[in-house]
Write a protein that holds these residues in place. Structure first.
Motif, short mmCIF file in Angstrom:
data_model
loop_
_atom_site.label_atom_id
_atom_site.label_comp_id
_atom_site.label_asym_id
_atom_site.label_seq_id
_atom_site.Cartn_x
_atom_site.Cartn_y
_atom_site.Cartn_z
N LEU A 295 0.82 -1.21 0.00
CA LEU A 295 0.00 0.00 0.00
C LEU A 295 0.85 1.26 0.00
CD1 LEU A 295 -2.72 -1.12 2.57
CD2 LEU A 295 -2.93 -0.98 0.08
N ALA A 296 2.01 1.21 0.66
CA ALA A 296 2.84 2.40 0.80
C ALA A 296 3.71 2.65 -0.42
CB ALA A 296 3.72 2.28 2.04
N GLY A 297 3.90 1.62 -1.25
CA GLY A 297 4.86 1.73 -2.35
C GLY A 297 4.46 2.70 -3.43
N ASP A 298 3.19 2.71 -3.78
CA ASP A 298 2.74 3.58 -4.87
C ASP A 298 1.96 4.75 -4.27
OD1 ASP A 298 1.16 4.79 -6.87
OD2 ASP A 298 1.36 3.00 -8.13
N PRO A 299 2.42 5.98 -4.51
CA PRO A 299 1.76 7.12 -3.86
C PRO A 299 0.26 7.20 -4.17
CG PRO A 299 3.31 7.86 -5.54
CD PRO A 299 3.56 6.40 -5.34
N LYS A 300 -0.15 6.80 -5.39
CA LYS A 300 -1.57 6.85 -5.73
C LYS A 300 -2.36 5.86 -4.87
CE LYS A 300 -1.70 8.44 -10.50
NZ LYS A 300 -1.00 7.84 -11.63
N VAL A 301 -1.79 4.67 -4.72
CA VAL A 301 -2.47 3.64 -3.92
C VAL A 301 -2.53 4.08 -2.46
CG1 VAL A 301 -2.34 1.24 -3.11
CG2 VAL A 301 -1.78 1.80 -5.49
N ALA A 302 -1.42 4.66 -1.96
CA ALA A 302 -1.38 5.09 -0.57
C ALA A 302 -2.43 6.18 -0.30
CB ALA A 302 0.02 5.59 -0.22
N THR A 303 -2.53 7.13 -1.22
CA THR A 303 -3.51 8.20 -1.05
C THR A 303 -4.93 7.62 -1.06
OG1 THR A 303 -2.01 9.67 -2.20
CG2 THR A 303 -4.27 10.42 -1.99
N PHE A 304 -5.16 6.72 -1.98
CA PHE A 304 -6.48 6.07 -2.07
C PHE A 304 -6.80 5.34 -0.77
CE2 PHE A 304 -9.68 3.07 -3.20
CZ PHE A 304 -10.34 3.56 -4.31
N PHE A 305 -5.81 4.61 -0.27
CA PHE A 305 -5.99 3.86 0.98
C PHE A 305 -6.36 4.80 2.12
CE2 PHE A 305 -3.55 2.14 4.79
CZ PHE A 305 -4.55 1.25 5.18
N GLU A 306 -5.63 5.90 2.22
CA GLU A 306 -5.88 6.82 3.33
C GLU A 306 -7.24 7.50 3.18
OE1 GLU A 306 -2.39 9.18 4.31
OE2 GLU A 306 -1.12 7.40 4.11
N GLU A 307 -7.65 7.76 1.93
CA GLU A 307 -8.98 8.33 1.73
C GLU A 307 -10.07 7.33 2.08
OE1 GLU A 307 -7.57 11.44 -1.75
OE2 GLU A 307 -9.18 10.01 -2.23
N SER A 308 -9.81 6.05 1.79
CA SER A 308 -10.79 5.02 2.12
C SER A 308 -10.94 4.88 3.64
CB SER A 308 -10.37 3.66 1.56
OG SER A 308 -10.13 3.76 0.19
N LEU A 309 -9.84 5.12 4.34
CA LEU A 309 -9.85 4.97 5.79
C LEU A 309 -10.58 6.10 6.48
CD1 LEU A 309 -6.29 3.84 6.87
CD2 LEU A 309 -8.42 2.58 7.13
#
Ligand code: ADP
Ligand code: MG
Ligand code: ZN
Length: 511
Positions: free
Chosen positions: A362-376
């Protein structure tokens, strides 16, 4: 040819990478204010500077130098306050001024280091006897499962400019051989480029692949490039030599070009290690040469042999004043560095209790990380680990989910309102729409019965009917409970929650 594992049992592979990254996110080119984009019609983003007209004067791009300083800080390099640009001369139409502006012996960034975490099958590629880092002194500590962390030294990161793009028409696979004409697009000429050179510290194809991946993640997170291997905004040359175990001198290396995917990098190095071993074992010698990886035929072929050192007549560019980077400039760059993937991964593990591999993904790709944090954001406390689970295991199969949809499905899963299989179906339905998962579940009547009172009679009925399986369970065959859950699911026409059935059965059977 022998296989990699066998070769690495006898030989030590020594690998160094040279990675070119175009600073695609910058507005303008390196030494002029032409637009920094390749999408426009050929030869439209050009001016006297990037076309190399006599007398045209270059002006360095401040933002580009800030980007390379950020890259250096993120890879633990020393930032050199004093450095300058050099001219590297050669004759080829892709650079109309007949030299490339690049850096000399001192680059903006020197002597950095990245730590690689190697696990799984990749960790098995490095033979156990070889647990010494590239600097020859650091011993590598292995975990019980064989995984290890290895430091990879970075020699330097220097600033340079890209050349024009050449298109060879009528040749084989776009190469110049047998071409009838060659076209030149100077839009790319003068594009800001940084080159990172590693020390020869990598020892397996997987380590090289992981290094490249980590570099890509780091540069993407910094926002300095889109880092596309396929489109060539990130390019990598792999240098490789072999030596006998215990030997400290370096062997003769070959250099691999045309690597445009992580898989190519791994496979080209694997092939080349095996090829060199075969040559050496038959008493032959390795020539220092540049080789071209052919993915379709899974082999490397000679491009050119290096006979003597290239005579580039490298000298300081008299049109560009030497640099004196100020502390303020360096601090400004440091402040622009966002949370890097390793720190983010550690935070996810600490704050959300994620497993290392999941957190790293999740932390590797900034787009994925941002998406993850928005989902949280706003997810109920008990759904946090489910959000991560959905992100890692379900979300990658869909291309147009919204964070709120991931949060919705995670909440339903955390409440046991639906099963994982149903979650997939719901995501398929909401993907690319603005529907929310909860309404889809209600519309389709998918909500699971999670009321124990309603499920108990079903459990009793199944237990009464399946006396044989109950006996098997009591005789120690605990696996038979799976069959009983299946019977309960069937009896409830799929509406009962399997986890709850499991729990009720265990209670009834006295486990
Ligand atoms: P060249 O002058 O041929 O470009 P460099 O000394 O600049 O060679 O090194 C280029 C890359 O090759 C670096 O990443 C370096 O770590 C790596 N390298 C140098 N010598 C060897 C070797 N004998 N085996 C493997 N890699 C090497
Ligand atoms: Mg070199
Ligand atoms: Zn220009």
């Amino acid at each position: 040819m022998k296989r990699l594992a066998e070769v690495l049992g006898d030989w030590e592979a020594v690998i160094g990478l040279e990675v070119h990254t175009e600073l695609t996110t910058l507005e303008t080119k390196m030494f002029c204010n032409c637009k920094n984009t390749h999408d426009d019609p050929p030869n439209t983003n050009v001016c006297p500077v990037c076309l190399g007209m006599p007398g045209a004067l270059p002006v360095p791009n401040r933002a580009a130098i800030q980007s390379i300083v950020m890259a250096g800080l993120a890879t633990n390099c020393q930032i050199m306050r004093h450095s300058m640009f050099y001219r590297k001369h050669y004759f080829y139409p892709d650079m109309a001024k007949n030299f490339q502006t690049t850096q000399g012996p001192v680059a903006f960034c020197m002597h950095g280091r990245l730590d690689l975490e190697v696990s799984g099958g990749g960790a098995a590629e490095r033979p156990a006897w070889e647990d010494v880092a590239g600097d020859g002194t650091t011993a590598i500590a292995r975990e019980k499962d064989g995984s290890y962390v290895v430091p990879i030294r970075i020699l330097r990161i220097h600033m340079e400019e890209d050349a024009a793009k050449m298109v060879h028409v009528g040749g084989e696979e776009g190469r110049i051989t047998a071409a009838t004409e060659s076209l030149i697009d100077y839009n790319r000429c003068g594009t800001p480029l940084i080159e990172l050179v590693t020390e020869p510290d990598l020892r397996t194809p997987e380590e090289a692949r992981l290094f490249m991946e980590k570099l890509q993640q780091t540069f993407k997170t910094l926002g300095i490039s889109d880092c596309s291997l396929e489109n060539g905004s990130m390019r990598c040359d792999g240098n490789i030599s072999l030596r006998r175990r215990g030997e400290t001198r370096l062997g003769t290396k070959t250099e691999m070009k045309n690597i445009n995917s992580f898989k190519s990098l791994h496979d080209a190095l694997e092939y080349e290690i095996c090829r060199q071993a075969e040559v050496l074992e038959e008493g032959g010698i390795i020539y220092q040469e540049t080789r071209h990886w052919e993915p379709s035929r899974r082999r490397t072929v000679v491009m050119r042999v290096k006979e003597t050192a290239d005579d580039y007549r490298l000298f300081p560019d008299p049109d560009l004043a030497p640099f004196d980077l100020t502390d303020d400039f360096i601090e400004e760059a440091r402040e622009k560095i966002p949370e890097l993937p390793d720190a983010k991964r550690d935070r996810y593990m600490r704050d959300y209790g994620l497993k290392q591999a999941d957190a790293a993904q999740l932390a590797g790709d900034p787009k994925v990380a941002t998406f993850f944090e928005e989902s949280l954001a706003g997810a109920p406390a008990k759904a946090v680990s489910t959000v991560a689970n959905v992100m890692v295991n379900l979300a990658p199969s869909f291309d147009a989910l919204a964070p709120a949809q991931v949060r919705g499905i995670a909440s339903l899963l955390a409440e046991d309102a639906i099963t994982f299989a149903q979650a997939r179906e719901v995501l398929e339905a909401v993907n690319g729409t603005d529907a929310d998962p909860e309404s889809v579940v209600d519309e389709r009547g998918m909500r699971q019965v999670t009321d124990a009172g309603a499920l108990e009679p079903i459990v009793d009925e199944v237990l009464a009917r399946c006396a044989d399986q109950v006996q098997q369970y009591r005789d120690g065959n605990k696996k038979v409970v799976g069959y009983l859950v299946g019977q309960c699911m069937k009896a409830s026409k799929g509406s009962g929650n399997p986890k709850l059935f499991n729990k009720l059965l265990a209670e009834r059977l006295g486990a």
